[in-house]
Design a protein around this motif. Structure first.
Motif, PDB file in Angstrom:
ATOM      1  N   LYS A  23      -5.800   6.551  -4.270  1.00  0.00           N
ATOM      2  CA  LYS A  23      -4.466   6.711  -3.674  1.00  0.00           C
ATOM      3  C   LYS A  23      -4.483   6.407  -2.182  1.00  0.00           C
ATOM      4  O   LYS A  23      -3.535   5.818  -1.648  1.00  0.00           O
ATOM      5  CB  LYS A  23      -3.945   8.115  -3.938  1.00  0.00           C
ATOM      6  N   GLU A  24      -5.565   6.803  -1.501  1.00  0.00           N
ATOM      7  CA  GLU A  24      -5.662   6.529  -0.073  1.00  0.00           C
ATOM      8  C   GLU A  24      -5.837   5.040   0.192  1.00  0.00           C
ATOM      9  O   GLU A  24      -5.271   4.493   1.148  1.00  0.00           O
ATOM     10  CB  GLU A  24      -6.817   7.322   0.539  1.00  0.00           C
ATOM     11  N   LEU A  25      -6.631   4.373  -0.636  1.00  0.00           N
ATOM     12  CA  LEU A  25      -6.797   2.924  -0.474  1.00  0.00           C
ATOM     13  C   LEU A  25      -5.481   2.200  -0.706  1.00  0.00           C
ATOM     14  O   LEU A  25      -5.137   1.271   0.030  1.00  0.00           O
ATOM     15  CB  LEU A  25      -7.865   2.409  -1.442  1.00  0.00           C
ATOM     16  N   ALA A  26      -4.729   2.630  -1.728  1.00  0.00           N
ATOM     17  CA  ALA A  26      -3.442   1.987  -2.030  1.00  0.00           C
ATOM     18  C   ALA A  26      -2.446   2.189  -0.895  1.00  0.00           C
ATOM     19  O   ALA A  26      -1.550   1.347  -0.688  1.00  0.00           O
ATOM     20  CB  ALA A  26      -2.880   2.538  -3.327  1.00  0.00           C
ATOM     21  N   ALA A  27      -2.577   3.285  -0.143  1.00  0.00           N
ATOM     22  CA  ALA A  27      -1.651   3.588   0.951  1.00  0.00           C
ATOM     23  C   ALA A  27      -2.089   2.975   2.277  1.00  0.00           C
ATOM     24  O   ALA A  27      -1.330   3.006   3.256  1.00  0.00           O
ATOM     25  CB  ALA A  27      -1.512   5.104   1.108  1.00  0.00           C
TER      26      ALA A  27
END
Length: 241
Positions: free
Chosen positions: A225-229
């Protein structure tokens, strides 16, 4: 949580060309980890090295502390690392059932007929379309159906970790969604998966953690989720501005 698979300082070369330059990552039991990156970043070389299809120049690949780097592919498979290869690579002149049964050859110790029959039915339950085509030659199936067979063939080996190399390659959008739905179900069943996928946004949706591979090096790592954000990753790999 202890890692199931640990890769440390992995270097893979093809002659003078370095495909991987000191790559390190880990996969914990029961999670889906994805490696994303552009074409030519080294993703397939990474998967082939872990699967034993490419011999690394240096570095370590351990499964629960057992060193696997440099072992041939059949030895790696018997240790519990099984790959769904890019392009499926089914035996086109064999039936769906025969292809699935070939997946059991890597089990050590060999499974009994009763256990294999039960696992076969489980895979037919997973992908009901395969039951309808059990006696059909694999080469006559659609691309999406072949991917189902490739996934189930790998699962018939009861892998400790399942490697999936570009499972969406060459599939229509509807079939891509179907394949990723099956990956999500496997995740929910607790199957440990290392996923390499060009469609980064879908890979990050099903993964727990991820790594970004650029020119043979890991440049970003963290929860999916952090990479996608991350704006930089979103611009480079997710088609966002």
């Amino acid at each position: 949580m202890d890692s199931l698979l640990e890769v440390r300082d992995l270097v893979v070369s093809y002659g003078a060309i370095e495909a991987l330059r000191g790559v390190s990552f880990d996969v914990r039991e029961g999670e889906v980890v994805t490696i994303i990156g552009a074409n030519g970043a080294g993703k397939s070389s990474l998967m082939k090295a872990v699967a034993g299809l490419v011999r690394p120049r240096s570095g370590s690949i351990t499964l629960r502390g057992q060193e696997l780097a440099g072992l041939p592919a059949h030895r790696v498979a018997t240790q519990g690392i099984v790959m769904v290869p890019e392009g499926r690579h089914l035996f086109a002149d064999q039936t769906v059932t025969d292809n699935l049964l070939l997946g059991t050859r890597c089990r050590r110790p060999p499974a009994t007929r009763e256990v294999i029959a039960g696992d076969l039915q489980k895979e037919f339950d997973r992908f009901p379309r395969m039951r309808e085509r059990a006696s059909q030659l694999a080469g006559t199936l659609s691309g999406g159906e072949q991917q189902m067979v490739a996934i189930s063939r790998a699962l018939m080996g009861r892998p400790r970790i399942l490697l999936m190399d570009e499972p969406s390659l060459g599939l229509a959008p509807l079939l891509v969604r179907e394949v990723f739905a099956s990956i999500q179900r496997l995740r929910d069943e607790g199957v440990t998966i290392l996923l390499v996928e060009q469609m980064a946004y879908m890979a990050l949706e099903v993964a727990v953690r991820g790594y970004v591979l650029e020119q043979g090096r890991i440049t970003h790592a963290g929860p999916a989720k952090e990479l996608a954000a991350n704006p930089e990753i979103a611009r480079a790999y997710l088609g966002r501005t």
